[in-house]
Design an enzyme around this catalytic site. Structure first.
Site: not given
Lengths: 649, 649
Positions: A249, A309, A344, A380-381, A409, A522-523
């Site tokens: 991204k 992930q 992604d 995360d998640n 989170e 983040k990007y």
């Protein structure tokens, strides 16, 4: 036949989560207070005990329970080691106490008690046979006195009889319950969250294009001292692993990345490695060890962000295709929330045919980083992986590293969040980020601190995260930042900020009506000037200093809300070990707000109508107060009082 | 390793008493509604079922649960047989429903779904293999359509997929819970309690001294028709056994009995027999059979009073001295509540060395009378025998006589009363007898009907008992009797009176400040003139008739209290199967009371601001009402309205 002559019923044991399926949580040094009903038929006296032990102990310890009235009992024990404690309760009809109480009534009524004294002597004689040495001799002597008509010996024998009398047909509660004991930081912590590549990104060497990426060495040398100076005790890094190239991204979450775009750190894995590797641009595993050690030297924790992930370039995709879901055309299923697609990211197939091997590999990620000295993990998640996985995995990690702490989170449905906490997460993200009105804050905090949830779910309050720039920060500016930081750091025993975006009042949204940051780190790389005079870092430092001085702020409960005749002001207090803190926060970012309080004096430990002094820990100013009705006024410039209560007269 | 890939968590199953240790209670024809949380990680769809069966069934039945939102589910099943039902819940991730929901979103977003349809076809094909005949063919056809690109087939396959799709890794709740199903009278009943020797005691034949004792034949011929005429459905006799002579109590509980004093029927047992015998002056066991049969013919129950205690003359004292406690001097311990002594009563040693034999003998007392046709038992002082005894004993009796019902006469601590209900008593005495203020009635009824208690404890409300003549009846006279009878018969689904003392307004206390009857029938014969014009029997008959007409009054819940601006008036309603009853009772025995109601219209099934007619079932008068605010006025002459709600417009 289910018959049994055990006469005591035991019910309503609290705390008990899901009939003992899940443990309650405590930290080293805490006490566990257990209440329960215990009662027998008839009018005989009941005796009850709490029994408890650490998982490594063989023998149970026993604490006598105190009768509270209405057949309720209470006892407590201290937990002083990491790991799991077990507890349950037992009760029986106390023949001696029953006899002694009846004897006293007969004596008071002037009845002939010769036969009763003989009965008591028999009970005491039986106990004497069970006792040894001095106790046995003392009991034999008391028995003789009873037989000789000395009723006064009855009361004298009570303590010895408690120790030595046979317990007839005791009832032991049906279940043994558990306490998960973690270290203090699991209960109270202040998290400073950074993108390690970004904070001190700087200009590149003369002649090169772009900006130089920050490194783990920069974090150790410059971010860590800064965070420590602000009083934070957990330095938390977003994922540090190699980032995939496929479908990377671009800035502001653009579908296509430019050649220099660094990519989202959540697209984990490339040919340079996966979850146990460090992105070369950031440094090496050795740098992580050094950073963890540097944190430890300051009494702080380094926390890593664990996101299970994979980018399509993660080594596992090649080495373990069976850990991913495949489609009928043979391709690997990427992440989707239909109709949205996240090409992604490949989710892991947590319940596929190879689940046992996959679960082992994921556990080994924690073990790998723990071996480097990391003992705090923000996950995360977690709500997208099975609860059973977490329960197993976290227990496996804690078996080796009982000091490991885990922050979940999970911004998802309330019961799912609670279940993750039950599965073993030390702390939990919450809905605080979106709770802004007084009534909703009071209701939510009551749920978190005054229901069964408080036994196993420890909230960690975040005013912002890299994914969430809430509308009130966008619109409220500096007063909103101050107000929300005060609420987060004083309502919950654990709090954190996505910094330095927070301290520098960053509040530009991706677009109007969106709760995401524009130019999100983040990007892309961002350079932050921590010396910017607009920074609210000194205020954050004050909050953390006040938290360090006041133990009451380092627990979530007991929390009491107090009435005030203005809905733009919220007033609450906490007490612990004689320390009392009373907080007043304005929820209005624009105008001054004032009101008259109606304090619950009992919750503050103050007598009705008493005079006392409150000292504002933010300003040092003191105010003489009297009784529950006092005037408070807050300006947007400093929209909070954090009062220590002093000099009660 | 405790790991498992079952993804659904199940929690918070209600009703569930003490983690399933005790059953909930229902009657034949009731429904059991079960609610629970069921949720998985991630975003997949969950399916959930309630499974249930009668204890005699082999196979489980399954009812699909309905999602209520917030991960809560609900399902229900009917119980139509006496005995025990079992229930639990199960849930799993529904792969097909998940796929179909996502497909729909993709279709709506205009995405290419060719690969998705292939995936769906695979799921449908697998289900086709599990199905038979027409279902299999239909599934194969739907699978072909999906493969051919027909997305519409997805929704069409839902019902067949619900039936035939494999359930992957379903979670079954950890516990199987129980429902104790009794007959309707266990839930709703009206008890008429008499001393059989006394009601129609009459003058002896000319020339003899004293009065003639009433007999079981008198009860059958005269009391039973009278009670039936008043609409009572349980005729309940105080103990009918031979009465001991040793330490027999005289009139008004005098320590020494005169030669003609009949003695307390609770001093059970003489040389004429014990708990399975009938006092010869009353009749024979055959008379009990005849009376039970006569009750049954009228659709009523005969209830016996079972008091497990013995007079010193009871045959068991001689035959089984090991069933009693002995003192050091060899004597049997009589009953005491120090410093009070009850030398005419020997308690049984329920947990002594011979407890198993004793328990068997006590169970056999119930079995003996049940064999004579008695199916209702009022048990005296059950709280002085172990809970485990009752649990075992009542189950043993119900195993043979599943239609037996048991009323627990336990005026003791609240948790003890609740535990007896859990142990299997069908109905329970309560504190109603002493609850007179509006706030305390509302609070107590809320506890009984709107907490977990309502699942297992069925209150039976008594305005008086032979042992209790409450102060308000002493002082309030007729209006108090009417008011209390109305409250008892409409607040609780079961009620009873100690009659005919109640219908004849008997209210002379033993002494001022005492709540006992003067000239109590417990110690002497009384003759009652049931035709006395002051009798309130017609009013009691009205109450029972109204209860028969209104099913809402034959259940304890749902019960709603309504506001009224006068603390001397209490207003409440019940609803059941479309029947609504609204009751207004005055708590003032001296003066008229009036007030304006503030009705909770939703609880009455009336729309906001709606007009409706209320008809007073006591007088037949109707009143046109509108909305929640209406005027009510009651006089001491008739201190209650029992309104049926009619003609809603």
């Amino acid at each position: 036949m289910r018959e049994s002559r055990r006469r005591v019923a035991i019910e309503g044991v609290r705390p008990e989560i899901d009939a003992g399926e899940h443990p309650i949580k405590r930290t080293v040094g805490d006490r566990v207070t257990v209440e329960f009903d215990a009662f027998a038929d008839g009018h005989d006296r009941v005796a009850a005990v709490l029994v408890h032990k650490h998982e490594c102990d063989v023998a149970w310890s026993e604490t006598r329970a105190e009768a509270l009235g209405n057949d309720r009992w209470r006892a407590s024990f201290a937990v002083d080691r990491l790991g799991t404690y077990h507890y349950t309760v037992a009760a029986w009809v106390d023949a001696y106490a029953t006899w002694a109480a009846e004897l006293q009534k007969r004596v008071e009524a002037g009845q002939d008690v010769a036969l009763e004294l003989d009965e008591g002597a028999i009970l005491v004689g039986e106990a004497a046979k069970r006792a040894k040495a001095a106790d046995a001799a003392a009991l034999r002597s008391l028995g003789r006195r009873l037989r000789d008509g000395d009723a006064a010996a009855a009361a004298e024998a009570t303590a010895l009889m408690d120790r030595h009398a046979a317990r007839r047909d005791p009832t032991r509660y049906a279940r043994v319950l558990e306490v998960a004991v973690e270290r203090e930081r699991a209960a109270a912590s202040a998290w400073y969250k950074v993108f390690p590549r970004s904070v001190f990104a700087g200009p590149t060497a003369a002649g090169e294009a772009g900006v130089r990426q920050g490194t783990l060495a920069d974090v150790r040398e410059r971010v860590l001292p800064h965070a420590a100076g602000l009083g934070f005790d957990v330095l938390y890094l977003l994922p540090i692993h190699p980032i995939g190239r496929t479908f990377r991204k671009g800035r502001d979450n653009a579908l296509a990345a430019g050649p220099d775009d660094p990519g989202s750190p959540y697209a984990i894995g490339s040919e340079e490695g996966g979850h146990c590797a460090v992105a070369p641009a950031l440094g090496t595993v050795d740098d992580v060890r050094a950073l963890a050690a540097a944190c430890r030297e300051r009494g702080m924790d380094l926390a890593l962000d664990i996101a299970f992930q994979c980018s399509p370039d993660h080594p596992w995709v090649r080495e373990h295709p069976e850990w991913f879901r495949h489609r009928p055309d043979g391709t690997i299923r990427y992440a989707e929330n239909p109709p949205k697609k996240y090409q992604d990211i490949y989710p892991l197939d947590m319940t596929g045919a190879a689940w046992r091997e996959l679960w082992g590999a994921l556990r080994d990620v924690f073990l790998f980083w723990a071996a480097q000295g990391v003992r705090a993990f923000r996950v995360d998640n977690p709500h997208t992986k099975p609860f059973g996985f977490w329960r197993w995995c976290l227990a496996e990690v804690k078996r080796v590293y009982p000091d490991a702490i885990f922050l979940a989170e999970a911004f998802t449905r309330p019961k799912v969040m609670a279940r993750l906490a039950k599965a073993g997460f030390s702390q939990s993200y919450t809905y605080f980020t979106w709770r802004t009105e007084k009534w909703e804050l009071e209701r939510y905090l009551t749920e978190l601190t005054a229901t069964e949830l408080a036994e196993f779910m420890r909230p960690n309050f975040w005013p912002n995260t890299p994914d969430i720039l809430p509308f009130h920060l966008q619109e409220g500016g500096r007063p909103a930042f101050l107000s929300r930081a005060t609420l987060a750091s004083t309502l919950a025993a654990s709090w954190g900020v996505y910094a330095p975006a927070f301290e520098l009042l960053e509040n530009a949204p991706l677009a109007p009506g969106r709760e995401e940051y524009r130019s999100s780190e983040k990007y892309e790389l961002r350079r932050w000037d921590l010396d910017d005079p607009k920074s609210i870092a000194p205020f954050l430092a004050s909050l953390n200093r006040i938290r360090q001085v006041h133990p009451a702020l380092r627990r979530d409960r007991p929390l009491t809300f107090h009435r005030v005749d203005n809905d733009q002001l919220i007033v609450y207090s906490k007490r612990r070990d004689g320390d009392t803190v009373l907080v007043v926060v304005s929820l209005d970012w624009r105008w001054p707000q004032s009101g008259w309080t109606d304090l619950d004096l009992a919750a503050l430990g103050i007598e009705e109508g008493g005079r006392f002094t409150v000292r504002d820990e933010l300003t040092g100013k003191t105010y003489p107060w009297s009784g529950g009705r006092n005037f408070v006024r807050l300006e947007p410039d400093l929209p909070a009082h954090i009062f220590a209560i002093e000099d009660q007269q």
